[in-house]
Design a protein around this motif. Sequence first.
Motif, mmCIF file in Angstrom:
data_model
loop_
_atom_site.group_PDB
_atom_site.id
_atom_site.type_symbol
_atom_site.label_atom_id
_atom_site.label_comp_id
_atom_site.label_asym_id
_atom_site.label_seq_id
_atom_site.Cartn_x
_atom_site.Cartn_y
_atom_site.Cartn_z
ATOM 1 N N ARG A 145 0.832 -1.198 0.000
ATOM 2 C CA ARG A 145 0.000 0.000 0.000
ATOM 3 C C ARG A 145 0.880 1.266 0.000
ATOM 4 N NH1 ARG A 145 -2.862 -1.543 3.660
ATOM 5 N NH2 ARG A 145 -4.882 -1.954 2.690
ATOM 6 N N PHE A 146 1.890 1.297 0.858
ATOM 7 C CA PHE A 146 2.741 2.482 0.993
ATOM 8 C C PHE A 146 4.065 2.364 0.241
ATOM 9 C CE2 PHE A 146 -0.193 2.947 4.519
ATOM 10 C CZ PHE A 146 -0.478 4.298 4.494
ATOM 11 N N GLY A 147 4.431 1.157 -0.148
ATOM 12 C CA GLY A 147 5.584 0.979 -1.023
ATOM 13 C C GLY A 147 6.920 0.808 -0.352
ATOM 14 N N PHE A 148 7.025 1.130 0.950
ATOM 15 C CA PHE A 148 8.336 1.042 1.577
ATOM 16 C C PHE A 148 8.643 -0.379 2.041
ATOM 17 C CE2 PHE A 148 5.588 3.768 4.491
ATOM 18 C CZ PHE A 148 4.932 2.709 5.065
ATOM 19 N N GLU A 149 9.891 -0.611 2.445
ATOM 20 C CA GLU A 149 10.369 -1.928 2.862
ATOM 21 C C GLU A 149 10.355 -2.023 4.387
ATOM 22 O OE1 GLU A 149 11.567 -4.429 0.801
ATOM 23 O OE2 GLU A 149 10.982 -3.288 -0.985
ATOM 24 N N VAL A 150 9.831 -3.135 4.896
ATOM 25 C CA VAL A 150 9.690 -3.331 6.336
ATOM 26 C C VAL A 150 10.513 -4.549 6.757
ATOM 27 C CG1 VAL A 150 8.069 -3.681 8.234
ATOM 28 C CG2 VAL A 150 7.359 -2.394 6.199
ATOM 29 N N PRO A 151 11.399 -4.409 7.762
ATOM 30 C CA PRO A 151 12.191 -5.562 8.188
ATOM 31 C C PRO A 151 11.313 -6.613 8.864
ATOM 32 C CG PRO A 151 12.530 -3.732 9.710
ATOM 33 C CD PRO A 151 11.703 -3.201 8.559
ATOM 34 N N VAL A 152 11.661 -7.890 8.667
ATOM 35 C CA VAL A 152 10.887 -8.960 9.303
ATOM 36 C C VAL A 152 11.425 -9.279 10.692
ATOM 37 C CG1 VAL A 152 10.248 -9.948 7.079
ATOM 38 C CG2 VAL A 152 12.292 -10.792 8.255
ATOM 39 N N SER A 190 8.949 -9.755 16.658
ATOM 40 C CA SER A 190 8.764 -9.685 15.210
ATOM 41 C C SER A 190 7.335 -9.309 14.826
ATOM 42 C CB SER A 190 9.152 -11.018 14.564
ATOM 43 O OG SER A 190 8.375 -12.079 15.096
ATOM 44 N N GLU A 191 6.339 -9.716 15.650
ATOM 45 C CA GLU A 191 4.956 -9.417 15.288
ATOM 46 C C GLU A 191 4.665 -7.912 15.338
ATOM 47 O OE1 GLU A 191 4.979 -10.704 19.673
ATOM 48 O OE2 GLU A 191 5.883 -11.344 17.772
ATOM 49 N N VAL A 192 5.441 -7.165 16.111
ATOM 50 C CA VAL A 192 5.238 -5.724 16.212
ATOM 51 C C VAL A 192 5.606 -5.030 14.902
ATOM 52 C CG1 VAL A 192 6.038 -3.625 17.396
ATOM 53 C CG2 VAL A 192 5.576 -5.695 18.712
ATOM 54 N N LEU A 193 6.515 -5.616 14.146
ATOM 55 C CA LEU A 193 7.051 -4.965 12.950
ATOM 56 C C LEU A 193 6.035 -4.891 11.813
ATOM 57 C CD1 LEU A 193 10.582 -6.637 12.987
ATOM 58 C CD2 LEU A 193 10.011 -4.310 13.698
ATOM 59 N N GLN A 194 5.055 -5.787 11.819
ATOM 60 C CA GLN A 194 4.035 -5.789 10.773
ATOM 61 C C GLN A 194 2.709 -5.326 11.382
ATOM 62 O OE1 GLN A 194 4.852 -6.434 7.642
ATOM 63 N NE2 GLN A 194 6.966 -6.957 8.197
ATOM 64 N N PRO A 195 2.326 -4.080 11.170
ATOM 65 C CA PRO A 195 1.178 -3.520 11.906
ATOM 66 C C PRO A 195 -0.130 -4.264 11.671
ATOM 67 C CG PRO A 195 1.893 -2.052 10.135
ATOM 68 C CD PRO A 195 2.953 -3.090 10.281
ATOM 69 N N ARG A 196 -0.338 -4.817 10.478
ATOM 70 C CA ARG A 196 -1.606 -5.494 10.205
ATOM 71 C C ARG A 196 -1.804 -6.691 11.132
ATOM 72 N NH1 ARG A 196 -4.212 -9.114 6.397
ATOM 73 N NH2 ARG A 196 -6.140 -8.169 5.596
ATOM 74 N N SER A 197 -0.690 -7.340 11.483
ATOM 75 C CA SER A 197 -0.793 -8.525 12.339
ATOM 76 C C SER A 197 -1.146 -8.178 13.777
ATOM 77 C CB SER A 197 0.528 -9.305 12.314
ATOM 78 O OG SER A 197 1.564 -8.563 12.939
ATOM 79 N N THR A 198 -1.019 -6.901 14.157
ATOM 80 C CA THR A 198 -1.319 -6.507 15.532
ATOM 81 C C THR A 198 -2.785 -6.108 15.723
ATOM 82 O OG1 THR A 198 -0.766 -4.156 15.201
ATOM 83 C CG2 THR A 198 1.049 -5.651 15.781
#
Length: 532
Positions: A468-475, A482-490
Amino acid sequence: MAEAHGTPTGNLSSYGITPAGDVYWNHDAHTLIELAVARGEGVYSADKALVTETGERTGRSPNDKFIVDEPSTTNDVNWGDVNVSTDAETFFRMRAKVVDYLSSQGTLFVQDLYCGADFSEALPIRVINQNAWHNAFARNMFIRPDAEQLENHTPEFTVLHAPHFEASPEDGLNSQCFVIVNYAEKEVIIGGTRYAGEIKKSIFSVMNLILPKKGILPMHCSANTTGDNTAIFFGLSGTGKTTLSADPKRALIGDDEHGWGANGVFNFEGGCYAKLIDLSEEDEPAIFGTTRKFGTVLENIVMDDAGVPDFHDTSKTQNTRGSYPIEFIDNRTMDSKGGHPQNVIFLTCDAFGVLPPISKLTPDQAAYHFISGYTAKVAGTEIGVKEPQATFSACFGEPFMPMHPGVYADLLSSKMAEHGATAWLINTGWSGGVYGVGSRMKIRHTRAMLNAALDGDLDNVEFVKDHRFGFEVPVECPGVPSEVLQPRSTWASKDEFDATANKLAAMFNQNFARYAQGVSEAVNSSAPSPLA
């Protein structure tokens, strides 16, 4: 007969000022603060900081700031609601009134200073004040010359400051307050407001027009360095800029205004103008310590009967401030300079809870987010705010940027490319839901992510693209679940997350439309795309 005290380096008659009384030239802050107390301009705290009040106006007055539309700069200024024009006739009419008013005062105070710690690019300035405490503020905030520099000082811009002189209705301005910049005359006139921040911000605005023409990027940011590794931090109020740039392992270059030139980063200022609301010794020991020093100027602070400041009392304003020389901070660079940044940090407090806590940006995305300057207000910070509201301020300092934001963004992109800097977007806001549902990012997690970025610990980890926003997110990131890094999963409801994320993406696009004509297609293509 008027008498000059201190170290005069000029004659006020060159401004048309004929002093009725004594003029104090280039005195140190201690002397000026003692004069301020003797003159009834303020009182001492228990620790001998000067405590003053600014009256009705406790912050900047953006609706009362004007730039004279004149031939030498008319094509440089991005005219509009932020950079509002006035004519030379209005300037000279108000200037004459200010000069007459200053001439009538029993005492005047003058400082000859510099804006810019890199003296190859520094702007020599003169500040002429009605009040001793405003002169102490200027002394704290700008670069103080040594004896040789003072002897050779020739001002290239002058501030005529008459805070107790008010415009009248027939002057045709918006109120009794005015801040007018005239680039052709190399002067700023200020009247009708005692808020000291107008002095420093007017000169910051001047630098923001002068320096880009020299290929130097002026920045509303904080900066720190290890000596070999320099970082700059952009962020609007409430995003954590001051907190995160204060790092025991890294020396502070400055906390608010900098330039990025041929030799690296340099502070514009010789001091700090810190927000003091809810300041505590536990959370901000360095800044708290400055409030207990002779030489500090505290604005609109409430004290108890013993003279001890209560930084939680906002009955006068939420914008309580402290001005102090940068020497009051122990962990700082001695010359207020640093090398070319390896990392550029954009801080946002996303109260919608959809931006990742850390993401890596391409150069074009960096330009896009730099121009956007996004954060969010939350309920309780302003009357009438009941749900998160997106706030955008171009270049994280739109009120102080006379030129089109694309000019500053192009300079940032070119300097990042030349020196191999990496841009990061760090969200210090909410996770697991919007404000009121989710929770604020833990500061220890934010600090761990920032340190990992600055120390290179994310160089070899896997990244995934946010479509959606195009940027790169570390896993993964050291010290962060690690679950905090991906906002949708929270979020408990993925549908609610998607709807909220699309809403924020649309807000970005709507805001950026006003800048689209002044930037490249690559930067425009970095806009987020709401997903079906």
